[in-house]
Motif scaffolding. Structure first.
Motif, PDB file in Angstrom:
ATOM      1  N   TRP A 189       0.833  -1.243  -0.175  1.00 19.07           N
ATOM      2  CA  TRP A 189      -0.244  -0.494  -0.239  1.00 19.07           C
ATOM      3  C   TRP A 189       0.647   1.596   0.119  1.00 19.07           C
ATOM      4  O   TRP A 189       2.157   1.656   1.328  1.00 19.07           O
ATOM      5  CB  TRP A 189      -0.877  -0.044   0.750  1.00 19.07           C
ATOM      6  CG  TRP A 189      -1.858   1.363   1.164  1.00 19.07           C
ATOM      7  CD1 TRP A 189      -1.486   2.040   1.860  1.00 19.07           C
ATOM      8  CD2 TRP A 189      -3.498   1.521   0.596  1.00 19.07           C
ATOM      9  NE1 TRP A 189      -2.860   2.955   1.318  1.00 19.07           N
ATOM     10  CE2 TRP A 189      -3.636   2.479   1.129  1.00 19.07           C
ATOM     11  CE3 TRP A 189      -3.575   0.425  -0.967  1.00 19.07           C
ATOM     12  CZ2 TRP A 189      -4.667   2.682  -0.358  1.00 19.07           C
ATOM     13  CZ3 TRP A 189      -4.424   0.669  -1.094  1.00 19.07           C
ATOM     14  CH2 TRP A 189      -5.351   2.852  -0.792  1.00 19.07           C
ATOM     15  N   GLU A 205       0.857   5.695  -0.589  1.00 12.11           N
ATOM     16  CA  GLU A 205      -0.146   7.399  -0.772  1.00 12.11           C
ATOM     17  C   GLU A 205       0.471   8.038  -0.771  1.00 12.11           C
ATOM     18  O   GLU A 205       1.345   8.766  -0.352  1.00 12.11           O
ATOM     19  CB  GLU A 205      -1.139   6.321  -0.027  1.00 12.11           C
ATOM     20  CG  GLU A 205      -1.073   6.686   1.705  1.00 12.11           C
ATOM     21  CD  GLU A 205      -2.709   6.561   2.331  1.00 12.11           C
ATOM     22  OE1 GLU A 205      -2.404   7.623   2.941  1.00 12.11           O
ATOM     23  OE2 GLU A 205      -3.261   6.489   2.254  1.00 12.11           O
ATOM     24  N   TYR A 257      -9.257   0.729  -0.806  1.00  9.91           N
ATOM     25  CA  TYR A 257      -8.305   0.045   0.369  1.00  9.91           C
ATOM     26  C   TYR A 257      -9.379  -0.385   1.324  1.00  9.91           C
ATOM     27  O   TYR A 257      -9.199  -1.703   1.101  1.00  9.91           O
ATOM     28  CB  TYR A 257      -7.639   1.400   1.302  1.00  9.91           C
ATOM     29  CG  TYR A 257      -7.339   0.685   2.737  1.00  9.91           C
ATOM     30  CD1 TYR A 257      -5.808   0.056   2.419  1.00  9.91           C
ATOM     31  CD2 TYR A 257      -8.374  -0.353   3.566  1.00  9.91           C
ATOM     32  CE1 TYR A 257      -5.232  -0.719   3.549  1.00  9.91           C
ATOM     33  CE2 TYR A 257      -7.213   0.305   4.763  1.00  9.91           C
ATOM     34  CZ  TYR A 257      -5.529  -0.395   4.621  1.00  9.91           C
ATOM     35  OH  TYR A 257      -5.688  -1.195   5.692  1.00  9.91           O
ATOM     36  N   TYR A 300      -9.291  -3.716  -1.100  1.00 11.21           N
ATOM     37  CA  TYR A 300      -7.675  -4.230  -0.630  1.00 11.21           C
ATOM     38  C   TYR A 300      -8.028  -5.972   0.073  1.00 11.21           C
ATOM     39  O   TYR A 300      -7.967  -6.157   0.194  1.00 11.21           O
ATOM     40  CB  TYR A 300      -6.351  -3.224  -0.775  1.00 11.21           C
ATOM     41  CG  TYR A 300      -6.078  -3.380  -1.780  1.00 11.21           C
ATOM     42  CD1 TYR A 300      -6.270  -3.451  -3.297  1.00 11.21           C
ATOM     43  CD2 TYR A 300      -4.439  -3.512  -1.638  1.00 11.21           C
ATOM     44  CE1 TYR A 300      -5.061  -2.931  -3.950  1.00 11.21           C
ATOM     45  CE2 TYR A 300      -4.253  -3.130  -2.956  1.00 11.21           C
ATOM     46  CZ  TYR A 300      -4.214  -2.870  -4.127  1.00 11.21           C
ATOM     47  OH  TYR A 300      -3.125  -2.611  -5.415  1.00 11.21           O
TER      48      TYR A 300
END
Length: 256
Positions: A122, A124, A171, A174
């Motif tokens: 992840w 961002e 997210y 995920y």
């Protein structure tokens, strides 16, 4: 009408006076009028000076704010370019993972481990917009007199809000389609090792790979990862374009 009555009053006052007193009275009126005119002119000049000083103070404050915003935009531009590159690579990895479900042969297990880890890792970008946020929170956006700069900054803010909504949705996907099912099949430690060093020699599990290839949930997860990362990448590209435009506008404003 008021002027008419004033003239009558002045006439009545002067008609009953001797000639010498009339002249003295006339001089007095002229002197009084002159004094009033000077006072009014003095007040107007003082107001003009005060307004000019206020404008200069606001201009200096605006230039400081624009300089701080410009620094934030420069940092933000670097972060945006970085995340665009990462999103692009994630889309490529997600598409490769989906292709395995359509019969594309896995040449070596390192490839499979690398690409699923690249998708699941992840990452961002959070904008550095401290100066403009402080301005918005203080309700003082109007201090930016250049409407094009002001509107561009507001557009960037709105675009980030939209991007964050999509990012949260990604997210959540995920968590449901990738993190949860993968955690019951794979050893994440091996995936991370391969992601850091794609050529590393490890005893990777073909059985785990075959198990994952039987999961429609995981396949759907990679399909959604490709779609949403593409959407995030495209939205980020548009934000970067606006950031660059706003940066140019501010640089031009600071030079003038």
């Amino acid at each position: 009408m008021i002027k008419f009555f004033r003239r009558i009053r002045k006439t009545i006052l002067t008609e009953n006076l001797p000639e010498a007193q009339k002249k003295t009275t006339g001089k007095y009126f002229k002197y009084a009028i002159g004094e009033i005119v000077l006072v009014v002119i003095g007040i107007l000049i003082a107001l003009q000076i005060n307004n000019w000083n206020e404008l200069q103070k606001n201009k200096k404050q605006e230039l400081v704010i624009l300089t701080n915003i410009l620094q934030d935009l420069k940092v933000d531009e670097i972060g945006l370019k970085n995340i665009i590159e990462k999103r692009t690579k994630k889309v490529v990895s997600a598409d490769i993972m989906v292709s395995y479900y359509h019969g594309t042969p896995i040449k070596n297990l390192n490839d499979y481990y690398y690409h699923w880890t690249n998708v699941l890792y992840w990452e961002e970008h959070n904008p550095r917009n401290i100066a403009f946020k402080e301005l918005v929170n203080a309700g003082n956006v109007s201090i930016l007199k250049n409407t094009e700069i002001r509107n561009s900054l507001l557009e960037i803010n709105a675009s980030y809000d939209e991007l964050f909504a999509v990012r949260k949705h990604l997210y959540d996907d995920y968590m449901i389609y990738l993190y949860a099912p993968f955690s019951t099949i794979f050893d994440y430690e091996n995936g991370i090792k391969v992601w850091v060093n794609p050529d590393i020699k490890l005893d990777l599990s073909l059985e785990d790979v075959n198990s994952a290839l039987q999961s429609k949930v995981i396949k759907n997860g990679f399909t959604l990862a490709s779609f949403n990362n593409t959407d995030l990448k495209d939205k980020t590209v548009l934000i970067l374009k606006t950031v660059k435009k706003t940066r140019s506008l501010i640089e031009k404003e600071l030079k003038e």
